[in-house]
Design a protein around this motif. Sequence first.
Motif, PDB file in Angstrom:
ATOM      1  N   VAL A   1      21.625   4.384   0.978  1.00 53.96           N
ATOM      2  CA  VAL A   1      20.330   4.542   1.638  1.00 53.96           C
ATOM      3  C   VAL A   1      20.292   5.805   2.503  1.00 53.96           C
ATOM      4  N   GLU A   2      21.131   6.765   2.138  1.00 54.67           N
ATOM      5  CA  GLU A   2      21.194   8.068   2.820  1.00 54.67           C
ATOM      6  C   GLU A   2      21.418   7.899   4.322  1.00 54.67           C
ATOM      7  N   ALA A   3      22.343   6.995   4.678  1.00 52.53           N
ATOM      8  CA  ALA A   3      22.588   6.721   6.094  1.00 52.53           C
ATOM      9  C   ALA A   3      24.075   6.708   6.440  1.00 52.53           C
ATOM     10  N   GLU A   4      24.911   7.312   5.605  1.00 54.89           N
ATOM     11  CA  GLU A   4      26.350   7.292   5.876  1.00 54.89           C
ATOM     12  C   GLU A   4      26.698   7.972   7.194  1.00 54.89           C
ATOM     13  N   HIS A   5      25.845   8.900   7.638  1.00 51.29           N
ATOM     14  CA  HIS A   5      26.089   9.585   8.914  1.00 51.29           C
ATOM     15  C   HIS A   5      25.936   8.646  10.115  1.00 51.29           C
ATOM     16  N   LEU A   6      25.443   7.433   9.883  1.00 51.86           N
ATOM     17  CA  LEU A   6      25.244   6.474  10.972  1.00 51.86           C
ATOM     18  C   LEU A   6      26.429   5.534  11.172  1.00 51.86           C
TER      19      LEU A   6
ATOM     20  N   GLN B   1       1.669   4.498  -5.269  1.00 55.94           N
ATOM     21  CA  GLN B   1       2.670   5.524  -5.561  1.00 55.94           C
ATOM     22  C   GLN B   1       3.978   4.929  -6.072  1.00 55.94           C
ATOM     23  N   TYR B   2       4.378   3.774  -5.553  1.00 58.33           N
ATOM     24  CA  TYR B   2       5.700   3.249  -5.861  1.00 58.33           C
ATOM     25  C   TYR B   2       5.724   1.958  -6.672  1.00 58.33           C
ATOM     26  N   ALA B   3       4.668   1.185  -6.630  1.00 60.04           N
ATOM     27  CA  ALA B   3       4.681  -0.131  -7.272  1.00 60.04           C
ATOM     28  C   ALA B   3       4.253  -0.058  -8.733  1.00 60.04           C
ATOM     29  N   THR B   4       4.696  -1.024  -9.492  1.00 61.39           N
ATOM     30  CA  THR B   4       4.228  -1.165 -10.870  1.00 61.39           C
ATOM     31  C   THR B   4       3.103  -2.193 -10.935  1.00 61.39           C
ATOM     32  N   HIS B   5       3.156  -3.186 -10.043  1.00 63.33           N
ATOM     33  CA  HIS B   5       2.146  -4.239  -9.974  1.00 63.33           C
ATOM     34  C   HIS B   5       1.795  -4.485  -8.509  1.00 63.33           C
ATOM     35  N   ALA B   6       0.595  -4.998  -8.281  1.00 60.98           N
ATOM     36  CA  ALA B   6       0.183  -5.348  -6.927  1.00 60.98           C
ATOM     37  C   ALA B   6      -0.692  -6.590  -6.983  1.00 60.98           C
ATOM     38  N   TYR B   7      -0.695  -7.307  -5.870  1.00 56.04           N
ATOM     39  CA  TYR B   7      -1.528  -8.501  -5.746  1.00 56.04           C
ATOM     40  C   TYR B   7      -2.271  -8.429  -4.429  1.00 56.04           C
ATOM     41  N   TYR B   8      -3.546  -8.706  -4.481  1.00 56.20           N
ATOM     42  CA  TYR B   8      -4.384  -8.719  -3.296  1.00 56.20           C
ATOM     43  C   TYR B   8      -4.568 -10.171  -2.885  1.00 56.20           C
ATOM     44  N   LEU B   9      -4.082 -10.502  -1.681  1.00 47.92           N
ATOM     45  CA  LEU B   9      -4.147 -11.866  -1.182  1.00 47.92           C
ATOM     46  C   LEU B   9      -5.107 -11.945  -0.004  1.00 47.92           C
TER      47      LEU B   9
ATOM     48  N   PHE C   1      11.697   5.697   3.367  1.00 51.84           N
ATOM     49  CA  PHE C   1      12.075   4.307   3.098  1.00 51.84           C
ATOM     50  C   PHE C   1      11.576   3.867   1.725  1.00 51.84           C
ATOM     51  N   TYR C   2      10.317   4.132   1.422  1.00 51.36           N
ATOM     52  CA  TYR C   2       9.780   3.718   0.120  1.00 51.36           C
ATOM     53  C   TYR C   2      10.451   4.465  -1.029  1.00 51.36           C
ATOM     54  N   LYS C   3      10.797   5.730  -0.805  1.00 51.16           N
ATOM     55  CA  LYS C   3      11.515   6.486  -1.842  1.00 51.16           C
ATOM     56  C   LYS C   3      12.868   5.843  -2.119  1.00 51.16           C
ATOM     57  N   LEU C   4      13.564   5.461  -1.066  1.00 49.76           N
ATOM     58  CA  LEU C   4      14.873   4.817  -1.227  1.00 49.76           C
ATOM     59  C   LEU C   4      14.748   3.483  -1.957  1.00 49.76           C
ATOM     60  N   VAL C   5      13.765   2.685  -1.576  1.00 48.79           N
ATOM     61  CA  VAL C   5      13.567   1.389  -2.233  1.00 48.79           C
ATOM     62  C   VAL C   5      13.252   1.601  -3.709  1.00 48.79           C
ATOM     63  N   HIS C   6      12.427   2.589  -3.999  1.00 49.12           N
ATOM     64  CA  HIS C   6      12.091   2.904  -5.392  1.00 49.12           C
ATOM     65  C   HIS C   6      13.345   3.284  -6.190  1.00 49.12           C
ATOM     66  N   GLN C   7      14.183   4.130  -5.605  1.00 45.50           N
ATOM     67  CA  GLN C   7      15.425   4.538  -6.279  1.00 45.50           C
ATOM     68  C   GLN C   7      16.363   3.355  -6.492  1.00 45.50           C
ATOM     69  N   LEU C   8      16.475   2.502  -5.503  1.00 47.13           N
ATOM     70  CA  LEU C   8      17.344   1.326  -5.618  1.00 47.13           C
ATOM     71  C   LEU C   8      16.811   0.366  -6.681  1.00 47.13           C
ATOM     72  N   ARG C   9      15.501   0.199  -6.701  1.00 45.96           N
ATOM     73  CA  ARG C   9      14.884  -0.678  -7.703  1.00 45.96           C
ATOM     74  C   ARG C   9      15.224  -0.201  -9.108  1.00 45.96           C
ATOM     75  N   GLU C  10      15.136   1.083  -9.319  1.00 47.46           N
ATOM     76  CA  GLU C  10      15.431   1.629 -10.644  1.00 47.46           C
ATOM     77  C   GLU C  10      16.924   1.590 -10.952  1.00 47.46           C
ATOM     78  N   ARG C  11      17.759   1.910  -9.988  1.00 55.73           N
ATOM     79  CA  ARG C  11      19.206   1.944 -10.194  1.00 55.73           C
ATOM     80  C   ARG C  11      19.759   0.565 -10.554  1.00 55.73           C
ATOM     81  N   TYR C  12      19.266  -0.462  -9.882  1.00 54.73           N
ATOM     82  CA  TYR C  12      19.816  -1.806 -10.068  1.00 54.73           C
ATOM     83  C   TYR C  12      18.896  -2.734 -10.874  1.00 54.73           C
ATOM     84  N   ASP C  13      17.798  -2.184 -11.408  1.00 53.43           N
ATOM     85  CA  ASP C  13      16.816  -3.007 -12.120  1.00 53.43           C
ATOM     86  C   ASP C  13      16.477  -4.215 -11.246  1.00 53.43           C
ATOM     87  N   LEU C  14      16.092  -3.923 -10.023  1.00 51.36           N
ATOM     88  CA  LEU C  14      15.941  -4.898  -8.961  1.00 51.36           C
ATOM     89  C   LEU C  14      14.475  -5.287  -8.781  1.00 51.36           C
TER      90      LEU C  14
END
Length: 128
Positions: free
Chosen positions: A12-17, A90-98, A63-76
């Motif tokens: 998550v690009e946070a190893e410096h922490l 920009q990042y979702a494939t599906h959405a639901y309006y509740l 944050f959303y870029k990282l989540v997108h990359q993780l989703r693709e990397r792990y088929d999550l």
Amino acid sequence: RREHVSRLLAQVEAEHLLNKRLGDLSGGELQRVSLAFALDPIPDILLLDEPVAALDKTGRALFYKLVHQLRERYDLLTLIVSHEFNVIKQYATHAYYLDRTIRAGGPISWLESDPQTAQWFTSLQEDA
């Protein structure tokens, strides 16, 4: 154990922490650290409820870029609760309006092209 944590933070690009105290982290840094630990072990489903509510525009985008990359990397399968339709588009494939019930849902392309759902999502953008 330290090497393991370092690898998690690197995802998550946070190893410096690695050597920072939790209380010294900014909101964006804390969210990335939390995301890193949510990935150990890799879950079947990642559920995030308004994960960027306290972040600035730059922090939200990262944050959303990282989540997108993780989703693709792990088929999550990733479920994100958000009021930001522009980000969702920009990042979702599906959405639901509740609104007390499911009012609309499906692939982003369909939601934007269907007149009724487009109206609902447009109202979301105006309320934000």
